[in-house]
Enzyme design. Structure first.
Site, mmCIF file in Angstrom:
data_model
loop_
_atom_site.group_PDB
_atom_site.id
_atom_site.type_symbol
_atom_site.label_atom_id
_atom_site.label_comp_id
_atom_site.label_asym_id
_atom_site.label_seq_id
_atom_site.Cartn_x
_atom_site.Cartn_y
_atom_site.Cartn_z
ATOM 1 N N ASP A 38 25.014 67.271 76.998
ATOM 2 C CA ASP A 38 25.390 66.787 78.381
ATOM 3 C C ASP A 38 26.431 65.776 78.223
ATOM 4 O O ASP A 38 26.951 65.501 79.517
ATOM 5 C CB ASP A 38 24.172 66.045 79.059
ATOM 6 C CG ASP A 38 23.113 67.052 79.497
ATOM 7 O OD1 ASP A 38 23.419 68.274 79.613
ATOM 8 O OD2 ASP A 38 21.822 66.811 79.798
ATOM 9 N N HIS A 243 47.740 64.762 59.500
ATOM 10 C CA HIS A 243 47.167 64.476 60.406
ATOM 11 C C HIS A 243 45.608 63.691 60.132
ATOM 12 O O HIS A 243 44.565 64.241 60.366
ATOM 13 C CB HIS A 243 46.804 65.634 61.162
ATOM 14 C CG HIS A 243 47.999 66.214 61.614
ATOM 15 N ND1 HIS A 243 48.300 67.590 61.974
ATOM 16 C CD2 HIS A 243 49.176 65.570 62.293
ATOM 17 C CE1 HIS A 243 49.623 67.806 62.556
ATOM 18 N NE2 HIS A 243 50.308 66.645 62.749
ATOM 19 N N ASP A 260 50.000 55.919 63.189
ATOM 20 C CA ASP A 260 50.756 56.676 64.076
ATOM 21 C C ASP A 260 49.879 56.693 65.229
ATOM 22 O O ASP A 260 48.765 57.335 65.253
ATOM 23 C CB ASP A 260 50.847 58.142 63.500
ATOM 24 C CG ASP A 260 51.531 59.084 64.407
ATOM 25 O OD1 ASP A 260 51.544 58.640 65.817
ATOM 26 O OD2 ASP A 260 51.870 60.107 63.979
ATOM 27 N N ASP A 271 54.458 57.545 71.399
ATOM 28 C CA ASP A 271 54.018 58.205 70.339
ATOM 29 C C ASP A 271 55.014 57.211 69.155
ATOM 30 O O ASP A 271 56.247 57.284 69.007
ATOM 31 C CB ASP A 271 54.714 59.750 70.186
ATOM 32 C CG ASP A 271 54.126 60.148 69.036
ATOM 33 O OD1 ASP A 271 53.711 59.682 68.085
ATOM 34 O OD2 ASP A 271 54.764 61.452 68.954
ATOM 35 N N HIS A 350 57.855 67.654 57.157
ATOM 36 C CA HIS A 350 57.706 67.842 58.865
ATOM 37 C C HIS A 350 59.244 67.760 59.387
ATOM 38 O O HIS A 350 60.096 67.304 58.812
ATOM 39 C CB HIS A 350 56.675 67.073 59.343
ATOM 40 C CG HIS A 350 56.774 65.766 59.406
ATOM 41 N ND1 HIS A 350 57.922 64.922 60.081
ATOM 42 C CD2 HIS A 350 56.329 64.784 58.412
ATOM 43 C CE1 HIS A 350 57.870 63.809 59.668
ATOM 44 N NE2 HIS A 350 56.636 63.627 58.746
ATOM 45 N N HIS A 354 60.150 65.940 68.332
ATOM 46 C CA HIS A 354 59.539 66.679 69.391
ATOM 47 C C HIS A 354 59.726 66.193 70.559
ATOM 48 O O HIS A 354 60.051 64.861 70.959
ATOM 49 C CB HIS A 354 58.015 67.123 69.167
ATOM 50 C CG HIS A 354 57.284 65.761 69.044
ATOM 51 N ND1 HIS A 354 56.766 65.152 70.075
ATOM 52 C CD2 HIS A 354 56.957 64.846 67.651
ATOM 53 C CE1 HIS A 354 56.122 64.146 69.323
ATOM 54 N NE2 HIS A 354 56.098 64.181 68.212
ATOM 55 N N HIS A 361 53.110 66.291 72.416
ATOM 56 C CA HIS A 361 54.271 67.380 71.867
ATOM 57 C C HIS A 361 54.522 68.214 73.277
ATOM 58 O O HIS A 361 53.785 68.982 73.982
ATOM 59 C CB HIS A 361 53.520 68.424 71.073
ATOM 60 C CG HIS A 361 53.363 67.485 69.654
ATOM 61 N ND1 HIS A 361 52.674 68.168 68.786
ATOM 62 C CD2 HIS A 361 53.657 66.297 69.145
ATOM 63 C CE1 HIS A 361 52.750 67.460 67.593
ATOM 64 N NE2 HIS A 361 53.201 66.321 67.749
ATOM 65 N N GLU A 384 61.151 60.604 63.815
ATOM 66 C CA GLU A 384 59.894 60.217 62.936
ATOM 67 C C GLU A 384 60.147 60.749 61.473
ATOM 68 O O GLU A 384 59.436 61.620 61.186
ATOM 69 C CB GLU A 384 58.711 60.794 63.482
ATOM 70 C CG GLU A 384 58.592 62.378 64.124
ATOM 71 C CD GLU A 384 57.305 62.700 64.856
ATOM 72 O OE1 GLU A 384 56.191 62.260 63.944
ATOM 73 O OE2 GLU A 384 57.201 63.349 65.756
ATOM 74 N N TYR A 388 56.710 61.193 51.752
ATOM 75 C CA TYR A 388 55.160 61.150 51.635
ATOM 76 C C TYR A 388 55.078 61.716 49.917
ATOM 77 O O TYR A 388 55.587 62.900 49.472
ATOM 78 C CB TYR A 388 54.447 62.130 52.408
ATOM 79 C CG TYR A 388 54.657 62.014 53.555
ATOM 80 C CD1 TYR A 388 54.036 61.184 54.424
ATOM 81 C CD2 TYR A 388 55.597 62.781 54.406
ATOM 82 C CE1 TYR A 388 54.194 60.839 55.777
ATOM 83 C CE2 TYR A 388 55.952 62.553 55.660
ATOM 84 C CZ TYR A 388 55.504 61.667 56.306
ATOM 85 O OH TYR A 388 55.581 61.596 57.755
ATOM 86 N N ARG A 406 56.181 56.605 57.164
ATOM 87 C CA ARG A 406 56.770 57.485 58.390
ATOM 88 C C ARG A 406 57.324 56.253 59.212
ATOM 89 O O ARG A 406 56.541 55.230 59.731
ATOM 90 C CB ARG A 406 56.110 58.228 59.056
ATOM 91 C CG ARG A 406 56.575 59.093 60.215
ATOM 92 C CD ARG A 406 55.705 60.267 61.002
ATOM 93 N NE ARG A 406 54.238 60.109 61.351
ATOM 94 C CZ ARG A 406 53.343 60.521 60.642
ATOM 95 N NH1 ARG A 406 53.624 60.808 59.294
ATOM 96 N NH2 ARG A 406 52.025 60.266 61.157
ATOM 97 N N GLU A 408 58.533 56.003 63.469
ATOM 98 C CA GLU A 408 58.554 56.982 64.590
ATOM 99 C C GLU A 408 58.972 55.848 65.844
ATOM 100 O O GLU A 408 58.136 55.060 66.188
ATOM 101 C CB GLU A 408 57.363 57.683 64.893
ATOM 102 C CG GLU A 408 57.438 58.710 66.191
ATOM 103 C CD GLU A 408 56.148 59.494 66.081
ATOM 104 O OE1 GLU A 408 55.173 59.137 65.677
ATOM 105 O OE2 GLU A 408 56.411 60.494 66.591
HETATM 106 N N1 GLY Z 1 51.757 61.672 66.800
HETATM 107 C C1 GLY Z 1 51.865 63.000 66.773
HETATM 108 C C2 GLY Z 1 53.193 63.219 66.393
HETATM 109 O O1 GLY Z 1 53.957 62.020 65.842
HETATM 110 O O2 GLY Z 1 53.917 64.234 66.384
HETATM 111 MN MN MN Z 2 55.522 62.375 67.192
HETATM 112 MN MN MN Z 3 53.316 60.200 66.118
#
Ligand code: GLY
Ligand code: MN
Ligand code: MN
Length: 445
Positions: A38, A243, A260, A271, A350, A354, A361, A384, A388, A406, A408
């Protein structure tokens, strides 16, 4: 600052113009999603739906119909009726009158009347716009409506002969942000920057990753915001899991922590990623890698210019990261050949950014005519880059292993060059160490 009904109305007018005459558009908000039994997830309106309506209640469908000319259009909102008993359980509803008075609908109906009313509306239209393939259950309902309208056509009515992808239009409208949208995104960015600053001040060796996440959530919550996506708080080698969201390990002195995390403010996202030392002081190896990423990030931000294409910041970042890996001895060879062979890939796997907007995103094509698209004023992109170094990578010197970094930021394309929305949180080694020292950090803290 909030958007007003005038902003939402302008969007509907622009959409109606793009639809052309004798057309109809249908869009449903998100379904309520159950977490378990629920207990449901906090409802968040669908971004496209909210963009057109400003209506944040669940169980709602918006319809725009154009007639002889697209200037003449009608907006209908199907929503939950007012219901004193249900409102005691689940809260306030705008209802039919509220849809008209507060949300500027020309017509409003109970959501239960959707099947019946839509058939009527479809019968006089040539083109139907909806999100084809977005939701299988809605696709099935639309197919049934179309068939029913088509059967009625044999009796003399006209039903749509074209079904078009609504997302093509809305994605492109949303990829360019208005001044008001940028103001909301600046507020989201400021709150997120404050959260990252607090995390740098509050971190201590042996703290759990989730406890540091709680410091971010404190700032989001104090500002009436929710995280725009699941926060990543990764200490040491957890930073190398792109992730990582478990956030359930202790933070060790001598390691970096990568955060992040960012909030959503009035349906607009930010972000941010920052990486900093748990004990307040970068080691020599961490400094060396960090400064490569930072240099790549500055240069990639600088590449967010009118006249450049979306992939330019990535190209710039890859070049600097690869040169840095060469200089530090993590790669060997000749720069151009290493870039061509994507030798950086084990350390940078990566993209560099974006679109950012109502969705983290965000929507909007990245290519036009098979080529990376040109930047336009009002676009917002994240920048970003990262490096790594896997803890298991025996091809590199031991001192590099298990370091993940990273950095960003969120950047607006303007005619005066890149405008960084997230500049309120520090990112140079000097500034991070100074901030952390002020919060009584020391290597032995
Ligand atoms: N936080 C998701 C990205 O950086 O794409
Ligand atoms: Mn991002
Ligand atoms: Mn991010």
């Amino acid at each position: 600052m909030t958007l007003t009904q005038i902003d939402f109305q302008q969007r509907r007018t622009e959409l109606a113009e793009k639809m052309g005459p004798h057309s109809i558009m249908l869009i449903a908000t998100s379904p309520v999603v159950y977490r378990n039994r629920d207990a449901d997830y906090k409802f968040r309106a669908d971004s496209h739906f909210y963009y057109l309506t400003g209506f944040a209640e669940p169980e709602a469908v918006a319809v725009i119909e154009t007639f002889e000319s697209a200037d003449e259009y009608s907006y209908s909102l199907f929503c939950r009726e007012r219901d004193p008993e249900m409102e005691i359980w689940n809260g306030y509803r705008a209802g039919i009158d509220g849809a008209i008075e507060d949300y500027d609908a020309d017509e409003a109906y109970a959501i239960d009347l959707l099947d019946e009313e839509i058939i009527e509306k479809l019968q006089h239209k040539q083109k139907l716009y909806y999100r084809i393939g977005h939701d299988a259950a809605f696709d099935t309902r639309v197919n049934t409506w179309l068939k029913t309208a088509e059967n009625a056509q044999r009796k003399g009515a006209v039903s749509p002969s074209q079904v078009l992808q609504l997302e093509r239009i809305l994605d492109e409208m949303r990829v360019i942000k208005s001044e008001q949208e940028l103001e909301l995104m600046q507020i989201a960015a400021n709150i997120s920057a404050e959260a990252h600053t607090r995390a740098m001040q509050k971190v201590r060796p042996n703290m759990m990753e989730y406890a540091l996440e709680a410091e971010l959530n404190y700032i989001f919550g104090q500002n009436g915001c929710v995280p725009a996506y699941n926060s990543i708080v990764g200490g040491g080698e957890n930073a190398c899991i792109l992730h990582y969201v478990e956030n359930n390990q202790p933070l060790n002195s001598g390691d970096l922590v990568l955060i992040d995390a960012a909030c959503e403010y009035q349906h607009y996202a930010s972000d941010i990623t920052r990486t900093f030392p748990v004990n307040g002081k970068f080691s020599e190896a961490q400094k060396a890698l960090y400064n490569v990423v930072l240099k790549a990030q500055y240069a990639a931000i600088d590449a967010v210019q009118l006249g450049n294409r979306y992939n330019e910041p990535h190209k710039v970042a890859v070049k600097i990261l690869t040169q840095g890996l060469l200089d530090l001895g993590l790669l060997k060879g000749e720069l151009d050949a290493l870039i061509a062979a994507e030798a950086y890939h084990p350390f940078y796997m990566h993209g560099t950014g974006h679109w950012l907007g109502m969705d983290v995103h965000d929507v909007g094509a990245y290519k036009m005519d098979a080529e990376s698209r040109l930047f336009e004023e009002g676009m917002v992109i994240t920048i970003e880059p990262g490096l790594y170094i896997s803890a298991q990578d025996e091809s590199v010197d031991e001192k590099w292993r298990g370091i993940g970094i990273r950095i960003e930021d969120d950047v607006v394309v303007t005619k005066n060059g890149p405008r960084v929305l997230t500049a309120n949180v520090v990112k140079t080694i000097e500034d991070i160490e100074a901030l952390m020292a002020q919060s009584a950090h020391s290597p032995n803290a």
